[in-house]
Design a protein around this motif. Sequence first.
Motif, PDB file in Angstrom:
ATOM      1  N   ASP A 197       0.814  -1.211   0.000  1.00  0.00           N
ATOM      2  CA  ASP A 197       0.000   0.000   0.000  1.00  0.00           C
ATOM      3  C   ASP A 197       0.852   1.267   0.000  1.00  0.00           C
ATOM      4  OD1 ASP A 197      -2.363  -1.472   0.040  1.00  0.00           O
ATOM      5  OD2 ASP A 197      -2.327  -1.623   2.234  1.00  0.00           O
ATOM      6  N   SER A 198       2.045   1.183   0.605  1.00  0.00           N
ATOM      7  CA  SER A 198       2.896   2.362   0.729  1.00  0.00           C
ATOM      8  C   SER A 198       4.361   1.963   0.669  1.00  0.00           C
ATOM      9  CB  SER A 198       2.601   3.103   2.040  1.00  0.00           C
ATOM     10  OG  SER A 198       2.861   2.265   3.150  1.00  0.00           O
ATOM     11  N   VAL A 199       5.193   2.955   0.367  1.00  0.00           N
ATOM     12  CA  VAL A 199       6.639   2.746   0.304  1.00  0.00           C
ATOM     13  C   VAL A 199       7.328   3.925   0.992  1.00  0.00           C
ATOM     14  CG1 VAL A 199       6.619   1.386  -1.825  1.00  0.00           C
ATOM     15  CG2 VAL A 199       6.759   3.891  -1.947  1.00  0.00           C
ATOM     16  N   VAL A 200       8.631   3.769   1.221  1.00  0.00           N
ATOM     17  CA  VAL A 200       9.437   4.834   1.813  1.00  0.00           C
ATOM     18  C   VAL A 200      10.199   5.543   0.703  1.00  0.00           C
ATOM     19  CG1 VAL A 200      11.338   5.380   3.376  1.00  0.00           C
ATOM     20  CG2 VAL A 200       9.668   3.613   4.002  1.00  0.00           C
ATOM     21  N   ILE A 201      10.093   6.860   0.661  1.00  0.00           N
ATOM     22  CA  ILE A 201      10.893   7.637  -0.283  1.00  0.00           C
ATOM     23  C   ILE A 201      11.954   8.400   0.499  1.00  0.00           C
ATOM     24  CG2 ILE A 201       9.080   7.825  -2.023  1.00  0.00           C
ATOM     25  CD1 ILE A 201       8.483  10.640  -1.015  1.00  0.00           C
ATOM     26  N   LYS A 202      13.157   8.471  -0.066  1.00  0.00           N
ATOM     27  CA  LYS A 202      14.282   9.120   0.603  1.00  0.00           C
ATOM     28  C   LYS A 202      14.864  10.204  -0.291  1.00  0.00           C
ATOM     29  CE  LYS A 202      15.669   4.979   3.219  1.00  0.00           C
ATOM     30  NZ  LYS A 202      16.802   4.072   3.549  1.00  0.00           N
ATOM     31  N   GLY A 203      15.236  11.307   0.319  1.00  0.00           N
ATOM     32  CA  GLY A 203      15.817  12.418  -0.408  1.00  0.00           C
ATOM     33  C   GLY A 203      15.934  13.613   0.516  1.00  0.00           C
ATOM     34  N   THR A 204      15.888  14.792  -0.072  1.00  0.00           N
ATOM     35  CA  THR A 204      15.968  16.009   0.729  1.00  0.00           C
ATOM     36  C   THR A 204      14.594  16.655   0.830  1.00  0.00           C
ATOM     37  OG1 THR A 204      16.919  18.237   0.862  1.00  0.00           O
ATOM     38  CG2 THR A 204      16.603  17.311  -1.337  1.00  0.00           C
ATOM     39  N   ASP A 205      14.330  17.290   1.967  1.00  0.00           N
ATOM     40  CA  ASP A 205      13.076  18.018   2.125  1.00  0.00           C
ATOM     41  C   ASP A 205      13.253  19.509   1.874  1.00  0.00           C
ATOM     42  OD1 ASP A 205      14.550  18.675   4.330  1.00  0.00           O
ATOM     43  OD2 ASP A 205      13.017  18.140   5.809  1.00  0.00           O
ATOM     44  N   ASP A 206      14.423  19.895   1.338  1.00  0.00           N
ATOM     45  CA  ASP A 206      14.680  21.294   1.005  1.00  0.00           C
ATOM     46  C   ASP A 206      13.834  21.679  -0.208  1.00  0.00           C
ATOM     47  OD1 ASP A 206      15.799  23.742   0.002  1.00  0.00           O
ATOM     48  OD2 ASP A 206      17.614  23.329   1.156  1.00  0.00           O
ATOM     49  N   GLU A 207      12.987  22.689  -0.069  1.00  0.00           N
ATOM     50  CA  GLU A 207      12.097  23.094  -1.155  1.00  0.00           C
ATOM     51  C   GLU A 207      12.845  23.624  -2.369  1.00  0.00           C
ATOM     52  OE1 GLU A 207       9.352  25.871   0.467  1.00  0.00           O
ATOM     53  OE2 GLU A 207       8.204  24.356   1.575  1.00  0.00           O
ATOM     54  N   ASN A 208      14.086  24.072  -2.174  1.00  0.00           N
ATOM     55  CA  ASN A 208      14.875  24.610  -3.291  1.00  0.00           C
ATOM     56  C   ASN A 208      15.521  23.511  -4.132  1.00  0.00           C
ATOM     57  OD1 ASN A 208      14.384  27.332  -2.557  1.00  0.00           O
ATOM     58  ND2 ASN A 208      15.972  27.183  -0.975  1.00  0.00           N
ATOM     59  N   ALA A 209      15.539  22.287  -3.630  1.00  0.00           N
ATOM     60  CA  ALA A 209      16.145  21.179  -4.372  1.00  0.00           C
ATOM     61  C   ALA A 209      15.256  20.792  -5.547  1.00  0.00           C
ATOM     62  CB  ALA A 209      16.366  19.977  -3.464  1.00  0.00           C
ATOM     63  N   ILE A 210      15.898  20.377  -6.640  1.00  0.00           N
ATOM     64  CA  ILE A 210      15.149  19.978  -7.842  1.00  0.00           C
ATOM     65  C   ILE A 210      14.267  18.785  -7.550  1.00  0.00           C
ATOM     66  CG2 ILE A 210      15.393  19.130 -10.206  1.00  0.00           C
ATOM     67  CD1 ILE A 210      18.028  20.662 -10.375  1.00  0.00           C
ATOM     68  N   ASN A 211      14.806  17.831  -6.796  1.00  0.00           N
ATOM     69  CA  ASN A 211      14.080  16.590  -6.501  1.00  0.00           C
ATOM     70  C   ASN A 211      13.667  16.517  -5.035  1.00  0.00           C
ATOM     71  OD1 ASN A 211      14.368  15.186  -9.175  1.00  0.00           O
ATOM     72  ND2 ASN A 211      16.524  15.472  -8.696  1.00  0.00           N
TER      73      ASN A 211
END
Length: 451
Positions: A197-211
């Motif tokens: 039903d769900s998965v974990v996504i990893k990355g940055t939470d900086d709004e200025n980041a492209i991704n």
Amino acid sequence: MNKKLGLFGRLFRFADRKIVVPTTRFLMRIAKWFSNSNKTLENWLSRSNTLLFISLFLAILVFIVIDQKMTLFTNTSAEVLKDREIKAVYNEEAYVVEGLPEKVDVTLMGSRSDLFIAKQSTAKVTVDLSGLKPGTHKVNIEYAAPTGSIDYSVNPSVANVNIYPKVSETKTVSADLLNQDSLDSKLIIENVTPSVDSVVIKGTDDENAINSLKKVATVKALVDVEGLTLNDTGTVNVKNIPLKAYDKEGNILNVEIVPEKISVDLEVTSPSKVVPIKVIPKGNVVTGKAISSIQINPSNVVVYGKQSVLDNLQNVSVSVDVSNLNSNKEFKLDLKKPKGIKSMSISNISASLTLDVSTARDIENVNIDVRNLNENYAVQGLSESDIKVNVSVQGVDAVIKALTNEDIKAYIDLKDYKPGEYEVPVKVEGSDARVQYLSKTKKVKIRVVEK
């Protein structure tokens, strides 16, 4: 120059020992074999000058060949390695990196032999980010040359990268189907159920980041139906479906998804329904005549599609041009699939039309229906004559005598109408395609009001 002369001397001695002497012995054997019949060849070969010239010729030939090869492999040249991927060295569990070019070109300079070795190697293009903290950094892009005698340049050779701390969050998974048109036209994929039903996504939470994770609108499993073998109904489990993250505009975001792939269950069905075929005449037959009967062969068709579409489908209609028709006639008609129908059991029919004498009569007080009015509005007729009309029907006497008010629909189309008073045209239709329907009142006056 001295090096070349020394090389020439060594080559001459090598050629004399390995080539000239064995060749001379071979020729002497041949000469001896021919000695009884040809003394001239023996005399020629026995001359010291002959052997000297042969040795000299072969030595020069060997020298030229080897010298050319050495020149070929010692001259400096250049090669360009296109679209080499970059390997960034950093703590991937703790940081996210943006700003690196996806691929670079590497220009190599050196001897041909070294270039040959370099082209066969698996040397990588790397960027060392280890030890760098979150922030913006200017870094060098390096090529791990397989030999120290190679000079190289990387394009681009530097990059401005942004390093962000890595965070994670949970996202719901949905599934979409690709290339559904490749399915058997009688099959429908009714339900698509992901294994999680769900998965974990990893990355940055900086709004200025492209991704940035804040830009992730959905995570989808895209099931490509074209590569599947679906020949029957039932539940099919498809494994190793890759997951993709998308923003609200549908662009793919480069974020880490755990797990990267999942399995999906496809519920394959084949809903069908038998519906009648309805022939709708277009145009008017000659004056004084009307259609008395329409015989259709076959009269029904099996249609395949989603159950929701089948539930609302009452018939499959096909039009036939009867303009100026003055006698009985049989038509061959091609059926077109209604919207939402994937397949039909037949694609054409024959329709036999029979004509007879036309008569007319009026059917009074047919209520006017309202269609396509915004649900926030209501409509009012400005007078009694604006809510009912009389309808003239023309056709074969036996047909029109059987008609009642219930068989006729008079209506006004109020799509996109706003509150206000209007004079709108009246349209009429009936259940029997053999009859022509004409409203005696062309327009009515109405008022559109808010509820």
